[in-house]
Design an enzyme around this catalytic site. Structure first.
Site, PDB file in Angstrom:
ATOM      1  N   HIS A  94       0.832  -1.199   0.000  1.00  0.00           N
ATOM      2  CA  HIS A  94       0.000   0.000   0.000  1.00  0.00           C
ATOM      3  C   HIS A  94       0.868   1.252   0.000  1.00  0.00           C
ATOM      4  O   HIS A  94       2.050   1.206   0.345  1.00  0.00           O
ATOM      5  CB  HIS A  94      -0.911   0.024   1.236  1.00  0.00           C
ATOM      6  CG  HIS A  94      -0.164   0.390   2.487  1.00  0.00           C
ATOM      7  ND1 HIS A  94       0.552  -0.529   3.218  1.00  0.00           N
ATOM      8  CD2 HIS A  94      -0.011   1.583   3.106  1.00  0.00           C
ATOM      9  CE1 HIS A  94       1.115   0.084   4.257  1.00  0.00           C
ATOM     10  NE2 HIS A  94       0.783   1.365   4.208  1.00  0.00           N
ATOM     11  N   ALA A 134      21.604  -5.341  -1.536  1.00  0.00           N
ATOM     12  CA  ALA A 134      21.265  -4.718  -0.254  1.00  0.00           C
ATOM     13  C   ALA A 134      21.075  -3.211  -0.425  1.00  0.00           C
ATOM     14  O   ALA A 134      21.645  -2.596  -1.328  1.00  0.00           O
ATOM     15  CB  ALA A 134      22.367  -4.989   0.768  1.00  0.00           C
ATOM     16  N   LYS A 140      10.066  -0.747  -9.300  1.00  0.00           N
ATOM     17  CA  LYS A 140       9.557  -1.213 -10.587  1.00  0.00           C
ATOM     18  C   LYS A 140       9.802  -2.710 -10.675  1.00  0.00           C
ATOM     19  O   LYS A 140      10.549  -3.286  -9.879  1.00  0.00           O
ATOM     20  CB  LYS A 140      10.231  -0.485 -11.747  1.00  0.00           C
ATOM     21  CG  LYS A 140      11.732  -0.655 -11.793  1.00  0.00           C
ATOM     22  CD  LYS A 140      12.348   0.206 -12.882  1.00  0.00           C
ATOM     23  CE  LYS A 140      13.859   0.140 -12.827  1.00  0.00           C
ATOM     24  NZ  LYS A 140      14.466   1.034 -13.802  1.00  0.00           N
TER      25      LYS A 140
END
Length: 164
Positions: A94, A134, A140
């Site tokens: 969210h 990391a 995307k």
């Protein structure tokens, strides 16, 4: 391209009305289970708790200590078999913004490695066999077998794919 569903709100910023987007009691229960999973050294117990929250967790998945799974929409998280998610990584399904909130599935394939201290945003798919360095922001989709890293992520090593 991230797969997001936009939910428009009116009035104050969308986080003010979070209790209309998710059950407050469910969020409290999810938070307690997520917190226990974050600090537990047992991989089986972590996976059990994340599954109880509603996340779809494959076989032999390893979550590092302090990993956070979305407490509002854990049912939108899917992690494939034999995947390793590093220490202090956050998986978000969210985004609360000023005039709307967005939700989207997070799909992590099988045999994926996500390094420590990464953030995976809502609506992202990470393909099978991909590696995320990391300290990366996964904003995307990541193709299968890719090696990516950075803030925001970019292909590393000229986009060369990892050997199977």
């Amino acid at each position: 391209m991230r797969q997001l569903q936009v939910h428009h709100t009116t009035g104050a910023n969308s986080l003010v009305g979070w209790n209309h987007t998710a059950s407050p009691m469910r969020v409290v229960v999810n938070y307690v289970m997520m917190y226990m999973a974050r600090v537990s050294p047992s991989l089986r117990f972590k996976n059990f708790l994340y599954r109880r929250m509603g996340a779809k967790i494959g076989r032999n998945v390893s979550f590092g200590l302090e990993t956070t799974v979305d407490i509002f929409f854990p049912e939108l998280i899917e992690v494939g078999d034999n995947t390793l998610i590093g220490y202090n990584t956050t998986l978000l399904a969210h985004e609360y913004l000023l005039d709307c909130y967005k939700t989207g599935p997070v799909r992590i394939g099988k045999d994926v490695v996500i390094g420590a201290n990464c953030t995976v945003l809502a609506g992202v798919t990470i393909g099978d066999g991909a590696v995320v360095s990391a300290m990366s922001l996964v904003n995307k989709d990541v193709p299968a077998g890719a090696f990516v890293g950075g803030i925001p992520i970019k292909n590393i090593n000229g986009g060369a794919k990892r050997a199977p």
